[in-house]
Enzyme design. Structure first.
Site, PDB file in Angstrom:
ATOM      1  N   SER A 156       2.481   2.372   3.745  1.00 38.61           N
ATOM      2  CA  SER A 156       0.883   2.816   3.570  1.00 38.61           C
ATOM      3  C   SER A 156       0.805   4.159   4.231  1.00 38.61           C
ATOM      4  CB  SER A 156       0.347   1.691   4.271  1.00 38.61           C
ATOM      5  OG  SER A 156      -1.171   2.105   4.619  1.00 38.61           O
ATOM      6  N   TYR A 169      -1.731  -4.565  11.089  1.00 42.46           N
ATOM      7  CA  TYR A 169      -1.244  -3.850   9.531  1.00 42.46           C
ATOM      8  C   TYR A 169      -0.416  -2.306  10.069  1.00 42.46           C
ATOM      9  CZ  TYR A 169      -2.223  -2.036   5.048  1.00 42.46           C
ATOM     10  OH  TYR A 169      -2.034  -1.785   3.594  1.00 42.46           O
TER      11      TYR A 169
HETATM   12  N1  LIG Z   1      -5.072  -1.080  -1.717  1.00 37.72           N
HETATM   13  C1  LIG Z   1      -4.881  -0.034  -0.787  1.00 37.72           C
HETATM   14  O1  LIG Z   1      -5.546   0.661  -0.674  1.00 37.72           O
HETATM   15  C2  LIG Z   1      -3.488  -0.024   0.036  1.00 37.72           C
HETATM   16  C3  LIG Z   1      -3.318   1.203   0.478  1.00 37.72           C
HETATM   17  C4  LIG Z   1      -1.915   1.203   1.125  1.00 37.72           C
HETATM   18  C5  LIG Z   1      -0.865   0.259   1.048  1.00 37.72           C
HETATM   19  N2  LIG Z   1      -1.189  -1.123   0.437  1.00 37.72           N
HETATM   20  C6  LIG Z   1      -0.031  -1.922   0.135  1.00 37.72           C
HETATM   21  O2  LIG Z   1       0.105  -1.966  -1.046  1.00 37.72           O
HETATM   22  C7  LIG Z   1       0.577  -3.550  -1.410  1.00 37.72           C
HETATM   23  C8  LIG Z   1      -0.136  -4.279  -2.525  1.00 37.72           C
HETATM   24  O3  LIG Z   1      -1.635  -4.433  -2.031  1.00 37.72           O
HETATM   25  P1  LIG Z   1      -2.765  -4.256  -3.176  1.00 37.72           P
HETATM   26  O4  LIG Z   1      -3.683  -3.163  -2.874  1.00 37.72           O
HETATM   27  O5  LIG Z   1      -2.273  -4.691  -4.521  1.00 37.72           O
HETATM   28  O6  LIG Z   1      -3.443  -5.699  -2.777  1.00 37.72           O
HETATM   29  P2  LIG Z   1      -3.763  -7.084  -3.593  1.00 37.72           P
HETATM   30  O7  LIG Z   1      -4.351  -8.007  -2.418  1.00 37.72           O
HETATM   31  O8  LIG Z   1      -4.330  -6.873  -4.679  1.00 37.72           O
HETATM   32  O9  LIG Z   1      -2.415  -7.607  -3.828  1.00 37.72           O
HETATM   33  C9  LIG Z   1      -1.488  -8.177  -2.695  1.00 37.72           C
HETATM   34  C10 LIG Z   1      -0.583  -9.403  -3.113  1.00 37.72           C
HETATM   35  O10 LIG Z   1       0.355  -9.750  -2.388  1.00 37.72           O
HETATM   36  C11 LIG Z   1       0.272 -11.117  -2.237  1.00 37.72           C
HETATM   37  N3  LIG Z   1       0.939 -11.586  -0.965  1.00 37.72           N
HETATM   38  C12 LIG Z   1       0.618 -11.537   0.014  1.00 37.72           C
HETATM   39  N4  LIG Z   1       1.186 -12.108   1.172  1.00 37.72           N
HETATM   40  C13 LIG Z   1       2.178 -12.581   0.445  1.00 37.72           C
HETATM   41  C14 LIG Z   1       3.279 -13.449   0.582  1.00 37.72           C
HETATM   42  N5  LIG Z   1       3.408 -13.821   1.995  1.00 37.72           N
HETATM   43  N6  LIG Z   1       4.218 -13.795  -0.309  1.00 37.72           N
HETATM   44  C15 LIG Z   1       3.938 -13.525  -1.407  1.00 37.72           C
HETATM   45  N7  LIG Z   1       2.854 -12.796  -2.010  1.00 37.72           N
HETATM   46  C16 LIG Z   1       1.982 -12.290  -0.949  1.00 37.72           C
HETATM   47  C17 LIG Z   1      -1.235 -11.459  -2.471  1.00 37.72           C
HETATM   48  O11 LIG Z   1      -1.206 -12.711  -3.073  1.00 37.72           O
HETATM   49  C18 LIG Z   1      -1.559 -10.533  -3.340  1.00 37.72           C
HETATM   50  O12 LIG Z   1      -1.447 -11.151  -4.853  1.00 37.72           O
HETATM   51  C19 LIG Z   1       0.376  -4.145  -0.073  1.00 37.72           C
HETATM   52  O13 LIG Z   1       1.705  -4.025   0.732  1.00 37.72           O
HETATM   53  C20 LIG Z   1      -0.656  -3.357   0.668  1.00 37.72           C
HETATM   54  O14 LIG Z   1      -0.561  -3.493   2.185  1.00 37.72           O
HETATM   55  C21 LIG Z   1      -2.446  -0.739  -0.374  1.00 37.72           C
END
Ligand SMILES: NC(=O)c1ccc[n+]([C@@H]2O[C@H](COP(=O)([O-])OP(=O)(O)OC[C@H]3O[C@@H](n4cnc5c(N)ncnc54)[C@H](O)[C@@H]3O)[C@@H](O)[C@H]2O)c1
Length: 270
Positions: A156, A169
């Site tokens: 991130s 986080y």
């Molecule tokens: N959305 C943002 O702005 C952003 C920014 C930086 C980093 N991220 C990172 O990107 C990645 C994807 O996030 P997103 O934005 O698509 O969010 P999201 O919540 O839409 O998707 C995350 C998915 O991970 C799954 N998940 C969580 N814990 C789990 C586990 N223990 N085992 C299996 N599945 C699990 C959830 O059920 C969900 O489907 C994450 O690692 C998040 O931290 C997101």
């Protein structure tokens, strides 16, 4: 483009958001997909949890692209279940070329010293220990297949910067870069490349449900009140992250390993 024809990609957190975008983008490139997700809500985050219907929808969309998609309800904290899935993947597909460690949760609280131990532990277990467990389960299968390969871990912008109100986080996303760089050393001789993507503000359920952004902005207006993006793009579509992952797992990135790639419209350069 068909840069991944005949290849197999495994994606954690594949039910929705960036995970689903990875599945579709890599399928567009010709890969067959194994997508797994816990499909359950969590203790600490305010955002909604994914569902089995979400994961089934990912499979349907991949199959619409004429690619195979195996889905599984697996928790990235469960090493036994991950190892079984790696074995099942090898039995079904015979190879694993790409591993996208994407799953995550976003929990916030006003001050780090007021966080409950269980809240700290949940984020660390899911995003740091869980990322390591996913790699531990799937790397032996990748090596057994003997085709080299590519691993992409999702850090991130918080892998480089602090986020007040989200210490676990921030710590986990910093830690993922250590996991990535260590694996890049160890897997280089096996022609397995390991990189990380550092997303900026992405339009997914994590950021758009439950009011986490709004609550954090109340606690830390200086941090959340400043748009650090250098490009005037706002919340970015998850496909921008999937495009970066498709590049990193393709032969176009054949000489890139150990890299942490910001895909954040310049946020981290601010
Ligand atoms: N959305 C943002 O702005 C952003 C920014 C930086 C980093 N991220 C990172 O990107 C990645 C994807 O996030 P997103 O934005 O698509 O969010 P999201 O919540 O839409 O998707 C995350 C998915 O991970 C799954 N998940 C969580 N814990 C789990 C586990 N223990 N085992 C299996 N599945 C699990 C959830 O059920 C969900 O489907 C994450 O690692 C998040 O931290 C997101």
């Amino acid at each position: 483009m068909n840069r991944l024809e005949g290849k197999v990609a495994v994606i954690s957190g594949g039910a929705r958001g960036q995970g689903r975008a990875h599945a579709l983008r890599l399928a567009q490139e010709g890969a067959d997909i194994v997508a797994f997700d816990v499909c359950e809500p969590f203790r600490t985050p305010r955002h909604t949890g994914a569902t089995m219907e979400d994961l089934a929808e990912t499979a349907r969309l991949v199959e619409d692209l004429d690619r195979r998609c195996m889905i599984a309800q697996v928790d990235a904290r469960d090493l036994g279940a991950l190892t079984s899935l790696a074995e099942k993947t090898m039995a079904e597909f015979g190879r694993i070329d790409a591993l996208i460690v994407n799953h995550g949760i976003w929990a916030v609280g006003p001050n780090s010293w007021e966080l409950e131990e269980a809240d700290w532990q949940e984020s660390i277990d899911v995003m740091l220990t869980g990322a390591w467990k996913v790699t531990k389960a799937f790397i032996p299968a990748m090596l057994e297949a003997g085709n080299g390969g590519s691993i992409v871990l999702t850090s991130s912008a918080m892998g480089k910067h602090a986020q007040p109100g989200s210490i676990a986080y921030t710590a986990a996303k910093h830690g993922i870069l250590g996991v990535m760089r260590t694996l890049a050393w160890e897997l280089g001789p096996h022609s397995v490349r390991v990189n990380a993507i550092m997303p900026g503000s992405i339009n997914t359920s994590m950021t758009q449900t439950g009011g986490t952004v709004e609550q954090s902005a109340e606690w830390y207006p200086r941090f959340f009140g400043t748009d650090r993006s250098l490009l005037p793009v706002g919340w970015m579509d998850p496909m921008v992250i999937a495009n970066a992952a498709a590049f990193l797992v393709s032969d176009d990135a054949a000489f890139i390993t150990g890299a942490a790639l910001p895909v954040d419209a310049g946020w981290s350069a601010y």
